[in-house]
Design a protein around this motif. Structure first.
Motif, short mmCIF file in Angstrom:
data_model
loop_
_atom_site.label_atom_id
_atom_site.label_comp_id
_atom_site.label_asym_id
_atom_site.label_seq_id
_atom_site.Cartn_x
_atom_site.Cartn_y
_atom_site.Cartn_z
N LYS A 198 0.84 -1.21 0.00
CA LYS A 198 0.00 0.00 0.00
C LYS A 198 0.87 1.25 0.00
CE LYS A 198 -3.92 -2.09 2.48
NZ LYS A 198 -4.67 -2.10 3.76
N ALA A 199 1.94 1.22 0.79
CA ALA A 199 2.85 2.36 0.84
C ALA A 199 3.50 2.59 -0.52
CB ALA A 199 3.93 2.12 1.90
N ILE A 200 3.85 1.51 -1.21
CA ILE A 200 4.48 1.64 -2.52
C ILE A 200 3.48 2.14 -3.56
CG2 ILE A 200 5.47 0.26 -4.41
CD1 ILE A 200 6.88 -1.40 -2.17
N GLN A 204 12.02 -2.20 3.24
CA GLN A 204 11.26 -2.94 4.25
C GLN A 204 10.54 -4.13 3.65
OE1 GLN A 204 8.90 -1.40 7.44
NE2 GLN A 204 9.75 0.64 7.22
N LEU A 205 10.00 -3.95 2.45
CA LEU A 205 9.29 -5.05 1.78
C LEU A 205 10.26 -6.19 1.50
CD1 LEU A 205 6.76 -6.22 0.51
CD2 LEU A 205 7.28 -4.94 -1.59
N ALA A 206 11.46 -5.86 1.09
CA ALA A 206 12.47 -6.89 0.84
C ALA A 206 12.78 -7.69 2.10
CB ALA A 206 13.75 -6.24 0.31
N VAL A 207 12.91 -6.99 3.22
CA VAL A 207 13.21 -7.67 4.49
C VAL A 207 12.07 -8.62 4.88
CG1 VAL A 207 13.62 -7.33 6.96
CG2 VAL A 207 14.74 -5.83 5.29
N ALA A 208 10.82 -8.15 4.71
CA ALA A 208 9.66 -8.99 5.02
C ALA A 208 9.60 -10.21 4.10
CB ALA A 208 8.38 -8.17 4.92
N GLU A 209 9.89 -9.99 2.81
CA GLU A 209 9.91 -11.10 1.85
C GLU A 209 10.97 -12.12 2.25
OE1 GLU A 209 7.87 -11.68 -0.55
OE2 GLU A 209 7.22 -9.86 -1.58
N SER A 210 12.12 -11.64 2.67
CA SER A 210 13.19 -12.54 3.10
C SER A 210 12.77 -13.35 4.33
CB SER A 210 14.45 -11.74 3.41
OG SER A 210 15.48 -12.58 3.88
N ASP A 211 12.08 -12.70 5.27
CA ASP A 211 11.61 -13.39 6.46
C ASP A 211 10.61 -14.50 6.10
OD1 ASP A 211 13.14 -11.82 8.07
OD2 ASP A 211 11.53 -10.49 8.72
N GLU A 216 15.44 -8.87 -5.51
CA GLU A 216 14.91 -7.99 -6.56
C GLU A 216 14.45 -6.65 -5.96
OE1 GLU A 216 11.00 -7.74 -9.47
OE2 GLU A 216 11.60 -9.67 -8.63
N LYS A 217 13.77 -6.71 -4.83
CA LYS A 217 13.25 -5.49 -4.21
C LYS A 217 14.37 -4.66 -3.58
CE LYS A 217 8.62 -7.33 -3.65
NZ LYS A 217 8.84 -8.43 -4.62
N LEU A 218 15.39 -5.32 -3.08
CA LEU A 218 16.53 -4.59 -2.54
C LEU A 218 17.26 -3.83 -3.64
CD1 LEU A 218 17.93 -7.08 0.10
CD2 LEU A 218 17.17 -4.75 0.55
N ARG A 219 17.38 -4.45 -4.79
CA ARG A 219 18.01 -3.76 -5.92
C ARG A 219 17.19 -2.55 -6.34
NH1 ARG A 219 19.60 -9.41 -8.90
NH2 ARG A 219 21.71 -9.62 -8.02
#
Length: 202
Positions: free
Chosen positions: A129-131, A143-150, A159-162
């Motif tokens: 939603k933020a994005i 933050q989304l990348a970290v949650a996806e990793s978790d 991909e999101k970190l890049r």
């Protein structure tokens, strides 16, 4: 009066007494330190919690005095999260979001608190939603990348970190996080390159 050998012998005798005394009390000192260690740790923890509790009380008061000011609700949520109360923090952040529905900072804060509470799917949904509101905000992608990793989705996280790095290469910790996830995914060379970038920024 001096002992048999004069003042020099007196000094040696006194040194011997001191050394013997230190050796004798060493076991007792060790016992005291061993007992004090956990007490000191607990004392520091209590002081830490007291500071956060005081902050929670302060921002509760400010939010009550100025309920239309979203910043106080954000600060209250931050204090509650630091105090180990992620569910209460979510409620405070949601109060800020109701006042400003397009406040991506509030959405990011909600997502962080949800992740801390172990509610990873809800955290991911909130970040999306933020994005949607601010697609060029690198912090949301991070933050989304970290949650996806978790959630075990390392490829999606990379991909999101890049994307986050492309938007904001100076985000604190982003290169280190990328390196860590790449290493976990077996991408050793890429992880080394990301760590090299992290060292340049630091």
């Amino acid at each position: 009066p001096a002992r048999d050998g004069g003042d020099g012998e007196d000094g040696k005798w006194l040194d011997g007494v001191v050394i013997a005394g230190v050796v004798a009390i060493r076991p007792f000192v060790a016992i005291i330190l061993e007992a004090y260690g956990p007490f000191e740790h607990d004392l520091r923890r209590r002081r830490h919690l007291q500071r956060h509790r005081a902050a929670v009380d302060q921002f509760h008061l400010l939010a009550a005095q100025q309920p239309r000011e979203p910043e106080w609700h954000i600060q209250l949520g931050d204090a509650q999260l630091a105090n180990g109360e992620p569910v209460k923090a979510v409620a405070a952040y949601q109060s800020a979001l109701r006042l400003r529905p397009d406040m991506t900072r509030a959405l990011q804060a909600i997502a962080k608190a949800l992740r801390t509470a172990g509610q990873l799917p809800a955290s991911v949904e909130t970040l999306r939603k933020a994005i949607d509101i601010a697609p060029d905000d690198g912090a949301s992608w991070y933050q989304l990348a970290v949650a996806e990793s978790d959630l075990g989705r390392n490829e999606d996280a990379i991909e999101k970190l890049r994307r986050a790095i492309a938007l904001d290469p100076d985000l604190p910790g982003v290169h280190t996080t990328l390196a860590s996830i790449q290493f976990s995914a077996g991408q050793v060379a890429a992880a080394e390159a990301a760590m090299s970038e992290a060292l340049k920024i630091d």
